[in-house]
Design a protein around this motif. Structure first.
Motif, PDB file in Angstrom:
ATOM      1  N   CYS A   1      -0.789   5.457   6.550  1.00 22.95           N
ATOM      2  CA  CYS A   1      -2.008   4.729   6.171  1.00 22.95           C
ATOM      3  C   CYS A   1      -2.869   5.542   5.220  1.00 22.95           C
ATOM      4  CB  CYS A   1      -2.822   4.385   7.415  1.00 22.95           C
ATOM      5  SG  CYS A   1      -2.207   2.994   8.349  1.00 22.95           S
ATOM      6  N   ARG A   2      -3.079   6.800   5.562  1.00 22.82           N
ATOM      7  CA  ARG A   2      -3.924   7.653   4.713  1.00 22.82           C
ATOM      8  C   ARG A   2      -3.325   7.809   3.326  1.00 22.82           C
ATOM      9  NH1 ARG A   2      -4.539  10.740   9.600  1.00 22.82           N
ATOM     10  NH2 ARG A   2      -3.103  12.349   8.859  1.00 22.82           N
ATOM     11  N   VAL A   3      -2.003   7.996   3.269  1.00 20.45           N
ATOM     12  CA  VAL A   3      -1.348   8.158   1.968  1.00 20.45           C
ATOM     13  C   VAL A   3      -1.450   6.867   1.150  1.00 20.45           C
ATOM     14  CG1 VAL A   3       0.848   8.602   0.804  1.00 20.45           C
ATOM     15  CG2 VAL A   3       0.211   9.947   2.825  1.00 20.45           C
ATOM     16  N   MET A   4      -1.229   5.727   1.803  1.00 22.07           N
ATOM     17  CA  MET A   4      -1.321   4.445   1.087  1.00 22.07           C
ATOM     18  C   MET A   4      -2.714   4.232   0.506  1.00 22.07           C
ATOM     19  SD  MET A   4       0.876   1.481   2.991  1.00 22.07           S
ATOM     20  CE  MET A   4       1.130   0.533   1.493  1.00 22.07           C
ATOM     21  N   LYS A   5      -3.720   4.465   1.322  1.00 19.17           N
ATOM     22  CA  LYS A   5      -5.093   4.250   0.845  1.00 19.17           C
ATOM     23  C   LYS A   5      -5.416   5.206  -0.300  1.00 19.17           C
ATOM     24  CE  LYS A   5      -6.880   4.766   4.969  1.00 19.17           C
ATOM     25  NZ  LYS A   5      -7.885   4.870   6.052  1.00 19.17           N
ATOM     26  N   ARG A   6      -5.000   6.436  -0.169  1.00 18.60           N
ATOM     27  CA  ARG A   6      -5.279   7.426  -1.207  1.00 18.60           C
ATOM     28  C   ARG A   6      -4.590   7.046  -2.517  1.00 18.60           C
ATOM     29  NH1 ARG A   6      -6.520  13.069  -1.012  1.00 18.60           N
ATOM     30  NH2 ARG A   6      -5.808  14.183  -2.869  1.00 18.60           N
ATOM     31  N   MET A   7      -3.312   6.656  -2.423  1.00 14.02           N
ATOM     32  CA  MET A   7      -2.582   6.310  -3.640  1.00 14.02           C
ATOM     33  C   MET A   7      -3.133   5.032  -4.267  1.00 14.02           C
ATOM     34  SD  MET A   7       1.369   7.248  -2.634  1.00 14.02           S
ATOM     35  CE  MET A   7       1.995   6.988  -4.291  1.00 14.02           C
ATOM     36  N   ALA A   8      -3.497   4.071  -3.448  1.00 17.38           N
ATOM     37  CA  ALA A   8      -4.054   2.828  -3.995  1.00 17.38           C
ATOM     38  C   ALA A   8      -5.359   3.095  -4.726  1.00 17.38           C
ATOM     39  CB  ALA A   8      -4.265   1.818  -2.873  1.00 17.38           C
ATOM     40  N   ARG A   9      -6.237   3.882  -4.081  1.00 18.45           N
ATOM     41  CA  ARG A   9      -7.568   4.106  -4.645  1.00 18.45           C
ATOM     42  C   ARG A   9      -7.551   5.080  -5.820  1.00 18.45           C
ATOM     43  NH1 ARG A   9     -10.095   5.019   1.361  1.00 18.45           N
ATOM     44  NH2 ARG A   9     -10.792   2.868   1.789  1.00 18.45           N
ATOM     45  N   ARG A  10      -6.734   6.124  -5.746  1.00 18.75           N
ATOM     46  CA  ARG A  10      -6.823   7.210  -6.716  1.00 18.75           C
ATOM     47  C   ARG A  10      -5.710   7.206  -7.750  1.00 18.75           C
ATOM     48  NH1 ARG A  10      -8.105  12.827  -3.859  1.00 18.75           N
ATOM     49  NH2 ARG A  10      -8.378  13.296  -6.069  1.00 18.75           N
ATOM     50  N   THR A  11      -4.642   6.451  -7.496  1.00 21.52           N
ATOM     51  CA  THR A  11      -3.509   6.462  -8.421  1.00 21.52           C
ATOM     52  C   THR A  11      -3.259   5.087  -9.030  1.00 21.52           C
ATOM     53  OG1 THR A  11      -2.479   8.262  -7.151  1.00 21.52           O
ATOM     54  CG2 THR A  11      -1.064   7.024  -8.677  1.00 21.52           C
ATOM     55  N   TYR A  12      -2.953   4.123  -8.187  1.00 20.18           N
ATOM     56  CA  TYR A  12      -2.484   2.838  -8.714  1.00 20.18           C
ATOM     57  C   TYR A  12      -3.606   1.969  -9.276  1.00 20.18           C
ATOM     58  CZ  TYR A  12       2.145   3.812  -6.874  1.00 20.18           C
ATOM     59  OH  TYR A  12       3.375   4.376  -6.648  1.00 20.18           O
ATOM     60  N   ILE A  13      -4.664   1.728  -8.530  1.00 22.33           N
ATOM     61  CA  ILE A  13      -5.726   0.844  -9.021  1.00 22.33           C
ATOM     62  C   ILE A  13      -6.377   1.399 -10.293  1.00 22.33           C
ATOM     63  CG2 ILE A  13      -7.989  -0.141  -8.476  1.00 22.33           C
ATOM     64  CD1 ILE A  13      -7.010  -0.560  -5.611  1.00 22.33           C
ATOM     65  N   PRO A  14      -6.674   2.721 -10.352  1.00 20.62           N
ATOM     66  CA  PRO A  14      -7.211   3.239 -11.625  1.00 20.62           C
ATOM     67  C   PRO A  14      -6.249   3.058 -12.803  1.00 20.62           C
ATOM     68  CG  PRO A  14      -7.670   4.776  -9.844  1.00 20.62           C
ATOM     69  CD  PRO A  14      -6.753   3.747  -9.281  1.00 20.62           C
ATOM     70  N   ALA A  15      -4.942   3.303 -12.576  1.00 18.54           N
ATOM     71  CA  ALA A  15      -3.982   3.164 -13.678  1.00 18.54           C
ATOM     72  C   ALA A  15      -3.886   1.713 -14.139  1.00 18.54           C
ATOM     73  CB  ALA A  15      -2.613   3.669 -13.224  1.00 18.54           C
ATOM     74  N   ILE A  16      -3.829   0.790 -13.183  1.00 18.58           N
ATOM     75  CA  ILE A  16      -3.739  -0.636 -13.530  1.00 18.58           C
ATOM     76  C   ILE A  16      -5.023  -1.089 -14.220  1.00 18.58           C
ATOM     77  CG2 ILE A  16      -3.436  -2.961 -12.592  1.00 18.58           C
ATOM     78  CD1 ILE A  16      -1.953  -1.503 -10.199  1.00 18.58           C
TER      79      ILE A  16
END
Length: 694
Positions: A575-590
């Motif tokens: 859960c922590r990894v998913m939230k971190r990647m969504a917020r800091r990696t994927y959503i910013p890139a998209i």
């Protein structure tokens, strides 16, 4: 390349080395301990320890360790040098019998499930002489059991050894009724290990793989496994070099790695050894996994042992090929005469009864957060435990139950229709890869275990359950007169098969109809670890373990707590990894790509150019970002709620049925955006990169 015969077992203190290095009287005493369970005298241990040390030093070893299997599921070791300083400033090498037999690691940081308080740090390791010592990385490794200060088992080896003793004792009672009195009966195991190999560079660029062992995000690749071209295909050079080095390392450790091939999924492979005593086979499998992880980096690769590292393609299992051997006689090998056939049917029936009676316990033994993604995913058996016998044995069972005459089909000659190809005999029984527990000629193949599991748990349950069934047979027939034994044995077989025929299913385990049929038969279907684990502490399970001295109630409950705790922690980490990647990696890139797309639309509008497709893309990106952000918030709220639940079982159940679906929803949102986002903006290697690396 060195010859196999020169390499094999060169780093193992096996019987061959013992005969060479030990005095004959010492060797004989040690063999009585290994084969008959006699206590080992300290003086004998001192002689063995000295010989073991001298042999290890000749091989370049400088340290020794008690190598054990704590409840964490991995192996553990603490290295101590052979060094012993002298008063004059010199040093000698020393290793005593006491150091060989017993160690005292700090037990405070190993999981115990409440068996001891954190401040109660003392634990003991005890030499297991039935599993050979070996040299690994200049360290003499001594396989040991691990227990608490008060004597409770804190490892996976101890209950396995107890269960092997239990099934041996009951099998000897059964064989005595057939007039057979073998010195030893052992369970044998052959562990088929599946794994993925991916590029080390791509692995390092995937935060989810590094932290959880699986991809938490990732759209399907353009090409998966649908062409069936990877299975048994030519092994690519990089992988072949890794496998060659792995073979040499394993052979030196006396591990009989024999078969290697590409598996069904791209980048997936398998290694299978020759059968061995279950205790040694499981030790060797743990060593094999360790070597796979370590050696892959020599070739720019990473070995993934997670049960389901990639969604949408096959996961990895570890088929547990199980049998019983009395000397060189396989007790699950159908015989050539009536007596041997009856003996075979008794042991076969005992296994069928055991699996039916303890199906939920067997399912529990392979339960894990990773395996939940694999079981029932159309490349692995379903979460329903059933037995495949095949046409021949299935017909025999039906004839026994119904009291009808059985006519064997015999072996059928197959003509391939090509003159230069020889005819050969077809087996009476086909294979059924959809079955969780399949009879395959002279063994049972338990296919539910995941690739990352320690097989001690599954084999402890299976051994103990079979011991219970064999005990029932011996109790029922030991007082039967000799002249009535055969008819009484057949009656027992018929009665047991009749009572437990529901567990036998020779059809397609992947079919939806089977799930409905299994429910009608009253078979359990625990699809998640949270649903499966309560079977561990069911009164029926505790009674089974206690009856045969495998685990007491305190030990059972502690293991249940350890499994619950690990399941909860693994999902919380994901859960922590998913939230971190969504917020800091994927959503910013998209968002960056959406911004650029919107700017392009504005620029094209300004010059009056039709840009409907770009406008539609910008709208889809914007809507997708909103959905991904919403799914992240939803997961965050449920994750926080889960962590407030005090009861471990309730928390695990909440994770399984509330949090995991929210994780899937977030994944769908991000994966849906991957296929419409420009590759230059996508922040992580895709499945195309990961699975089809060059």
């Amino acid at each position: 390349m060195s010859k196999i015969s020169q390499i094999y077992g060169s780093n193992v203190f096996d019987k061959r080395t013992m005969r060479e290095k030990l005095p004959s009287a010492t060797y004989a005493c040690l063999m009585r301990t290994v084969e008959q369970g006699e206590p080992l005298d300290l003086e004998v241990a001192n002689v063995v320890a000295h010989a073991m040390k001298e042999w290890a030093i000749e091989k370049g070893a400088t340290h020794f360790t008690h190598w054990f299997q704590p409840l964490s599921g991995v192996t553990s070791e603490k290295h101590d040098a052979f060094l012993s300083p002298e008063e004059d400033g010199s040093a000698i090498t020393r290793f005593s019998g006491k150091e060989l037999i017993q160690g005292e690691p700090d037990a405070s940081s190993f999981p115990s499930g409440g068996l001891r308080a954190t401040f109660e740090a003392r634990g003991y390791t005890a030499w297991d002489p039935t599993s050979y010592a070996f040299i690994k990385d200049e360290v003499l490794c001594i396989p040991t059991a691990f227990c608490s200060y008060r004597g409770e088992a804190l490892d996976k080896k101890t209950p396995l050894l107890r269960s092997m003793h239990a099934v041996e004792a009951q099998a000897k009672r059964v064989l005595a009724l057939f007039g057979e009195f073998p010195e030893r009966i052992v369970t044998t195991v052959g562990a088929e290990q599946e794994f993925f190999l991916i590029s080390e560079r791509d692995y390092a660029a995937r935060e989810d793989l590094v932290l959880t062992g699986r991809t938490l995000f990732g759209a399907p690749p353009c090409k998966g496994q649908e062409l069936d071209e990877h299975y048994f295909g030519a092994i690519r050079p990089t992988v072949n070099a890794f496998m060659k080095e792995l073979d040499d390392e394993l052979w030196a450790l006396g591990i009989s790695a024999r078969t290697k091939h590409n598996e069904v999924a791209p980048a997936q492979h398998e290694l299978a050894p020759i059968f061995a005593n279950a205790n040694r086979a499981i030790d060797e499998n743990l060593l094999t996994m360790e070597k796979m992880r370590l050696l892959a980096s020599h070739h720019g690769l990473v070995c993934l042992l997670h049960e389901k590292p990639f969604e949408g393609i096959n996961g990895s299992g570890k088929h547990d090929n199980w049998s019983l051997a009395a000397g060189d006689k396989n007790l699950l090998d159908p015989g050539d005469n009536p007596v041997e056939n009856l003996r075979f049917l008794v042991f076969l029936t005992a296994v069928i009864e055991a699996v039916d009676n303890y199906q939920e316990l067997l399912r529990m033994s392979v339960a894990s957060a990773g395996n939940d993604h694999r079981l029932g995913a159309h490349e692995a058996p379903p979460a329903i435990v059933s037995i495949f016998l095949g046409d021949e044995l299935g017909a025999i069972m039906e004839s026994l139950i119904n009291g009808t005459e059985y006519h064997s089909a015999g072996q059928v000659a197959m003509d391939l229709g090509v003159a230069v190809l020889p005819n050969f005999l077809k087996d009476n029984t086909d294979r059924n890869r959809t079955s969780p527990f399949a009879f395959t000629g002279n063994k049972f193949e338990f296919r539910m275990p995941g690739s990352n599991v320690n097989l001690a748990d599954a084999n402890t349950v299976l051994n103990t359950a079979v011991a219970k069934s064999l005990k029932g047979f011996a109790d029922a027939l030991e007082d039967v007169p000799t002249e009535r034994f055969e008819s009484a044995a057949i009656a027992w077989v018929k009665r047991s098969l009749t009572d437990h025929q529901r567990i036998v299913f020779n059809g397609n385990g992947y079919a939806g109809e089977w799930e409905e049929e299994a429910a009608r038969r009253g078979l359990a279907n625990h699809k998640t670890t949270a649903d499966a684990l309560p079977a561990y502490v069911a009164p029926k399970s505790i009674a089974l373990f206690e009856e045969f001295g495998v685990l007491n109630e305190t030990e059972v409950r502690s293991r249940y707590e350890v499994k619950l705790d690990k399941y909860i922690k693994l999902l919380s980490i994901e859960c922590r990894v998913m939230k971190r990647m969504a917020r800091r990696t994927y959503i910013p890139a998209i968002s960056r790509y959406a911004t650029e797309t919107a700017q392009n639309v504005a620029a094209l509008d300004a010059i009056g150019v039709d840009c409907a497709s770009q406008r539609d893309l910008a709208a889809r990106l914007a809507a997708g970002i909103v959905e991904a952000a919403r799914a992240t918030r939803e997961l965050d709220a449920l994750h926080k709620q889960a962590e407030t639940i005090d009861d471990s079982q309730e928390r695990a159940t909440f994770y399984a049925h509330q949090v995991v679906p929210a994780m899937s929803a977030l994944r769908r949102a991000i994966d849906g955006l991957e296929i419409i986002t420009c590759r230059d903006f996508w922040p992580a290697p895709s499945y195309n990169n990961l699975l089809f690396y060059v």
